[in-house]
Design a protein around this motif. Structure first.
Motif, PDB file in Angstrom:
ATOM      1  N   ALA A 112      -6.678   5.651  -5.103  1.00 16.44           N
ATOM      2  CA  ALA A 112      -7.509   6.577  -5.295  1.00 16.44           C
ATOM      3  C   ALA A 112      -8.903   6.178  -4.455  1.00 16.44           C
ATOM      4  N   SER A 113      -9.292   5.044  -4.237  1.00 14.79           N
ATOM      5  CA  SER A 113     -10.453   4.711  -3.492  1.00 14.79           C
ATOM      6  C   SER A 113     -10.203   3.725  -2.548  1.00 14.79           C
ATOM      7  N   ALA A 114      -9.236   3.434  -1.808  1.00 15.76           N
ATOM      8  CA  ALA A 114      -8.908   2.529  -0.876  1.00 15.76           C
ATOM      9  C   ALA A 114      -9.826   2.445   0.294  1.00 15.76           C
ATOM     10  N   ASP A 115     -10.629   3.378   0.406  1.00 10.59           N
ATOM     11  CA  ASP A 115     -11.443   3.255   1.770  1.00 10.59           C
ATOM     12  C   ASP A 115     -13.191   3.123   1.094  1.00 10.59           C
ATOM     13  N   GLU A 116     -13.366   2.802  -0.388  1.00  9.09           N
ATOM     14  CA  GLU A 116     -14.532   2.340  -0.836  1.00  9.09           C
ATOM     15  C   GLU A 116     -14.399   0.969  -1.268  1.00  9.09           C
ATOM     16  N   ASP A 117     -15.394   0.110  -1.252  1.00  6.46           N
ATOM     17  CA  ASP A 117     -15.656  -0.978  -2.004  1.00  6.46           C
ATOM     18  C   ASP A 117     -15.745  -0.459  -3.604  1.00  6.46           C
ATOM     19  N   SER A 118     -14.666  -0.409  -4.097  1.00  2.88           N
ATOM     20  CA  SER A 118     -14.693   0.073  -5.679  1.00  2.88           C
ATOM     21  C   SER A 118     -13.874  -0.962  -6.429  1.00  2.88           C
ATOM     22  N   PRO A 119     -14.210  -1.151  -7.594  1.00  2.00           N
ATOM     23  CA  PRO A 119     -13.295  -2.192  -8.417  1.00  2.00           C
ATOM     24  C   PRO A 119     -12.119  -1.379  -8.800  1.00  2.00           C
ATOM     25  N   GLN A 120     -12.238  -0.025  -8.892  1.00  4.27           N
ATOM     26  CA  GLN A 120     -10.879   0.729  -8.998  1.00  4.27           C
ATOM     27  C   GLN A 120      -9.671   0.159  -8.591  1.00  4.27           C
ATOM     28  N   ASN A 121     -10.053  -0.221  -7.135  1.00  4.01           N
ATOM     29  CA  ASN A 121      -8.596  -0.708  -6.253  1.00  4.01           C
ATOM     30  C   ASN A 121      -8.182  -1.847  -7.074  1.00  4.01           C
ATOM     31  N   GLU A 122      -8.577  -2.955  -7.561  1.00  2.98           N
ATOM     32  CA  GLU A 122      -8.157  -4.038  -8.179  1.00  2.98           C
ATOM     33  C   GLU A 122      -7.502  -3.663  -9.460  1.00  2.98           C
ATOM     34  N   ARG A 123      -8.065  -2.693 -10.247  1.00  2.00           N
ATOM     35  CA  ARG A 123      -7.524  -2.266 -11.478  1.00  2.00           C
ATOM     36  C   ARG A 123      -6.152  -1.673 -11.018  1.00  2.00           C
ATOM     37  N   GLN A 124      -6.155  -0.704 -10.286  1.00  2.00           N
ATOM     38  CA  GLN A 124      -4.868  -0.099  -9.980  1.00  2.00           C
ATOM     39  C   GLN A 124      -3.825  -1.067  -9.345  1.00  2.00           C
ATOM     40  N   ARG A 125      -4.203  -1.955  -8.484  1.00  2.39           N
ATOM     41  CA  ARG A 125      -3.356  -3.221  -8.201  1.00  2.39           C
ATOM     42  C   ARG A 125      -2.696  -3.974  -9.298  1.00  2.39           C
ATOM     43  N   ALA A 126      -3.685  -4.285 -10.324  1.00  9.28           N
ATOM     44  CA  ALA A 126      -3.364  -5.074 -11.336  1.00  9.28           C
ATOM     45  C   ALA A 126      -2.081  -4.323 -12.197  1.00  9.28           C
ATOM     46  N   LEU A 127      -2.472  -2.824 -12.249  1.00 10.52           N
ATOM     47  CA  LEU A 127      -1.794  -2.254 -13.320  1.00 10.52           C
ATOM     48  C   LEU A 127      -0.210  -1.963 -12.559  1.00 10.52           C
ATOM     49  N   PHE A 128      -0.290  -1.744 -11.319  1.00  4.00           N
ATOM     50  CA  PHE A 128       0.894  -1.307 -10.677  1.00  4.00           C
ATOM     51  C   PHE A 128       1.894  -2.599 -10.711  1.00  4.00           C
ATOM     52  N   LYS A 129       1.101  -3.738 -10.565  1.00  2.00           N
ATOM     53  CA  LYS A 129       2.011  -4.875 -10.599  1.00  2.00           C
ATOM     54  C   LYS A 129       2.743  -5.153 -11.997  1.00  2.00           C
ATOM     55  N   GLN A 130       1.656  -5.040 -13.079  1.00  3.85           N
ATOM     56  CA  GLN A 130       2.026  -5.178 -14.471  1.00  3.85           C
ATOM     57  C   GLN A 130       3.312  -4.335 -14.699  1.00  3.85           C
ATOM     58  N   LEU A 131       3.243  -2.953 -14.336  1.00  9.47           N
ATOM     59  CA  LEU A 131       4.227  -1.937 -14.711  1.00  9.47           C
ATOM     60  C   LEU A 131       5.538  -2.237 -13.830  1.00  9.47           C
ATOM     61  N   SER A 132       5.314  -2.934 -12.835  1.00  9.72           N
ATOM     62  CA  SER A 132       6.580  -3.228 -11.892  1.00  9.72           C
ATOM     63  C   SER A 132       7.500  -4.276 -12.659  1.00  9.72           C
ATOM     64  N   HIS A 133       6.943  -4.948 -13.346  1.00 13.12           N
ATOM     65  CA  HIS A 133       7.787  -6.043 -14.258  1.00 13.12           C
ATOM     66  C   HIS A 133       8.688  -5.281 -15.237  1.00 13.12           C
ATOM     67  N   ALA A 134       8.402  -4.127 -15.585  1.00 11.26           N
ATOM     68  CA  ALA A 134       8.993  -3.509 -16.699  1.00 11.26           C
ATOM     69  C   ALA A 134       9.839  -2.399 -15.915  1.00 11.26           C
ATOM     70  N   ILE A 135       9.799  -2.031 -14.835  1.00  6.92           N
ATOM     71  CA  ILE A 135      10.587  -1.069 -14.115  1.00  6.92           C
ATOM     72  C   ILE A 135      11.347  -1.492 -12.996  1.00  6.92           C
ATOM     73  N   PRO A 136      12.600  -1.622 -13.280  1.00  5.79           N
ATOM     74  CA  PRO A 136      13.436  -2.114 -12.262  1.00  5.79           C
ATOM     75  C   PRO A 136      13.294  -1.314 -10.795  1.00  5.79           C
ATOM     76  N   ALA A 137      13.093  -1.986  -9.615  1.00  5.94           N
ATOM     77  CA  ALA A 137      13.224  -0.951  -8.426  1.00  5.94           C
ATOM     78  C   ALA A 137      13.509  -2.131  -7.293  1.00  5.94           C
ATOM     79  N   GLU A 138      14.050  -1.586  -6.284  1.00  3.18           N
ATOM     80  CA  GLU A 138      14.697  -2.466  -5.068  1.00  3.18           C
ATOM     81  C   GLU A 138      13.128  -2.933  -4.151  1.00  3.18           C
ATOM     82  N   ARG A 139      12.148  -1.935  -4.242  1.00  4.01           N
ATOM     83  CA  ARG A 139      10.940  -2.232  -3.549  1.00  4.01           C
ATOM     84  C   ARG A 139       9.698  -1.652  -4.167  1.00  4.01           C
ATOM     85  N   LEU A 140       8.443  -2.215  -3.942  1.00  4.74           N
ATOM     86  CA  LEU A 140       7.366  -1.710  -4.500  1.00  4.74           C
ATOM     87  C   LEU A 140       6.500  -1.550  -3.151  1.00  4.74           C
TER      88      LEU A 140
END
Length: 218
Positions: free
Chosen positions: A156-184
């Motif tokens: 949502a805020s990749a063009d800003e120096d926002s802590p939301q970027n890291e929150r989204q990255r961490a949540l995405f990585k966490q969810l990816s462990h539970a949802i099988p997919a070929e690529r992320l």
């Protein structure tokens, strides 16, 4: 403008387009796709796809099925992802065309299963709050039978120096462990420049390909 003035013309600098894609591709080891929605951001999707295909791009993202059909003769249709997913009216066209829907809601997942299954992509809502399936919506039944090619989310805020970027990255990585997919896939144009931790397997630049963001600003 008077009746004697020449009409306005827009010329696509194909070399600059390819140079931008190669620059973004070179920021990490992930594959680099290309968003060509909105008729290639107004520059002509077919011309954009031809140039990027010849440069080595193998993942193209469009908004809807009409855009997918417009470029389906240029690349293998499994290289085309339809970001708006599907509606009930799209079901007869999905397997006929061969492009891959990006499922954005439990209803779209149901439509995908009704269309006969096959490979799909899935969009997660990790904080943009307008796009994708939220963590609270997941269940074993919802995911049953899905063959997920790309699991993706959108910053949502990749063009800003926002802590939301890291929150989204961490949540995405966490969810990816539970949802099988070929690529992320998480990073858009600005997200690519947040560093390799945001790249995962595939990046999806859009505006940065077309000169909308100066390289020095990325």
């Amino acid at each position: 403008m008077t009746e004697f003035d020449p009409p306005l013309r827009l010329h696509l600098d194909g070399d600059a387009l390819v140079a931008n894609w190669r620059f973004l591709q070179g920021q990490g080891s992930a594959a680099c796709g290309a968003a060509v929605k909105g008729n290639g951001y107004g520059l002509g999707a077919r011309e954009v796809v031809i140039r990027l295909r010849d440069a080595g791009c193998r993942d193209f993202f469009v908004a809807h099925w009409g855009e997918a059909a417009a470029i389906a003769d240029l690349v293998p249709t499994e290289w085309i992802s339809v970001l708006n997913g599907i509606t009930a009216e799209d079901i007869p066209l999905i397997r006929q065309l061969g492009a891959v829907p990006v499922l954005n809601s439990p209803r779209q997942i149901a439509y995908g299963k009704a269309a006969g299954g096959g490979t799909c992509h899935m969009m997660l809502d990790t904080g943009i709050n307008r796009l994708g399936i939220g963590p609270e919506q997941f269940s074993t039944e919802l995911l049953a039978g899905l063959n997920i090619g790309i699991l993706m989310s959108h910053l949502a805020s990749a063009d800003e120096d926002s802590p939301q970027n890291e929150r989204q990255r961490a949540l995405f990585k966490q969810l990816s462990h539970a949802i099988p997919a070929e690529r992320l896939s998480l990073a858009n144009s600005a997200g690519i420049m947040l560093g390799p931790d945001y790249h995962f397997d595939l990046t999806r630049p859009g505006i940065g390909l077309y000169g909308g963001i100066e390289r020095s600003e990325l």
